[in-house]
Enzyme design. Sequence first.
Site, short mmCIF file in Angstrom:
data_model
loop_
_atom_site.label_atom_id
_atom_site.label_comp_id
_atom_site.label_asym_id
_atom_site.label_seq_id
_atom_site.Cartn_x
_atom_site.Cartn_y
_atom_site.Cartn_z
N GLU A 1 -3.55 11.96 11.77
CA GLU A 1 -3.79 11.91 10.34
C GLU A 1 -4.66 10.69 10.04
OE1 GLU A 1 -0.16 12.30 8.15
OE2 GLU A 1 0.23 14.32 8.89
N HIS B 1 -4.85 10.79 -2.68
CA HIS B 1 -5.17 11.61 -1.51
C HIS B 1 -6.60 12.13 -1.66
CE1 HIS B 1 -4.88 14.49 1.72
NE2 HIS B 1 -3.69 13.99 2.03
N ARG C 1 -7.07 6.49 3.95
CA ARG C 1 -7.23 7.33 2.77
C ARG C 1 -8.04 6.68 1.66
NH1 ARG C 1 -1.17 10.02 2.35
NH2 ARG C 1 -1.46 11.53 4.03
N HIS D 1 -1.43 10.51 -5.29
CA HIS D 1 -0.59 11.08 -4.25
C HIS D 1 0.71 10.31 -4.02
CE1 HIS D 1 0.46 13.37 -0.73
NE2 HIS D 1 0.33 12.34 0.09
N ARG E 1 -0.61 2.79 2.23
CA ARG E 1 0.31 3.55 3.07
C ARG E 1 -0.40 4.36 4.16
NH1 ARG E 1 1.30 9.01 1.83
NH2 ARG E 1 2.90 9.91 3.12
#
Length: 467
Positions: free
Chosen positions: A24, A144, A193, A254, A289
């Site tokens: 990811e 996101h 992100r 998100h 995060r």
Amino acid sequence: MHRLIETGAHFDESEEGGLELTREGGHHRRRIAHAGGDATGAEISRALVEAVRARGLRTIENALVLDLLTDADGRTAGVSLHVMGEGQHDGVGAVHAPAVVLATGGMGQVFSATTNPSVSTGDGVALALRAGAEVSDLEFVQFHPTVLFLGPDAEGQQPLVSEAVRGEGAHLVDAGGVRFMVGQHELAELAPRDIVAKGIMRRMREQDVEHMFLDARHFGAAMWEHRFPTILAACRAHGIDPVTEPIPIAPAAHYASGGVRTDAQGRTTVPGLYACGEVACTGVHGANRLASNSLLEGLVYAERIVEDIAAVHAANGLHARVPAPVERPETPAHPLQSPEARFAIQRAMTNGAGVLRSADSLEKAAEQLQRLHTDAREALTENGKTAEPGVDTWEATNLLCVARVLVAAARVREETRGCHWREDRPDRDDTAWRRHIVVRLNPDRTLAVHTTDTADFPPTRQPLQEQ
């Protein structure tokens, strides 16, 4: 992971029989276990919920928590709550307990477009603030990068196109098919992100368009159906077939890295009140995060909290003696917002405190939010009127509470760090801002904003400003 599997969670396995791993955002190698292709959270929740029910623990579903009950010494004594679908529209009940664990999730609904469900209205953070607890790092909201674009006027929850799709080799492209993230970061589409979200927003501004595309046509139908069945179904439900066409995407709110401030055992600054998961600020996520750490945080801190309750509260005999809550005044200290205020809050936050922020945009957002707060407070003071109690007004009131705190913290942090991006302050400033911003609610409902070092808990306050 072993204990989850023993509890009954089923994870996807490779042909060799081991856990099948994926990548990811921000990951340099495959490190993420998954279940049901793209339904990991749902599978873990299913297994844990079944385990709770099998043990005969009492659960009350479809309930909205309202406020923390405290005793004469300020210790936790339970919560007030509303159970939807039962009793009166504004009916409120109570649960008395010496310890309360907040696990209420996020606050994504504070923005117009989010991956969060409609119930993610910051209820736990608002409850904690009203109870006198401290919250930290609320300015760090992760947007996101790849959320299904449903049109410029779409509001509320939007379908998420998981980062794992990019982890398996999907490309971000503009309308001309150009991979615009190549050259912006060594990981291109799999950069952290915040970098990907900013890259998408900049490209959208450059081309004056409302979305970009995620191209995974090269996966083929079989891989889409096996690895990403949920996303495939969501796209097709909106008239888009990822097997044959690129997916229109745009960033959306998100995950909140900040929340109710806790220590390493999940204890807040209010005795007997705990928090874990997205509602909490444990420090695990820092300013940005890492994907899938939400599950790690929820599970690890939940265990620590249970251990602390068993060791500390049971030793003090509090399970045998539930503190008596003090009576609350009939006139509410917090005027309720009308249901329509929800949309005004979301528009103000999206325009002023979204992916790209500035002093001007945050000031405008603060003014709009303060106007809502002041109007409702004046109506309550002058004629004793407030919006009719109910789920929609309680949620709107909670949204305004957390929105004001988020904007206050974002205005104070005059730098760019992680997912907090200030266009007018594009550089990170470790000398002045490698610190947490802590906010609490004063008795007169103004905000007290402070900074603190990472190691301090409860924090050694250094006043910045009152808002």
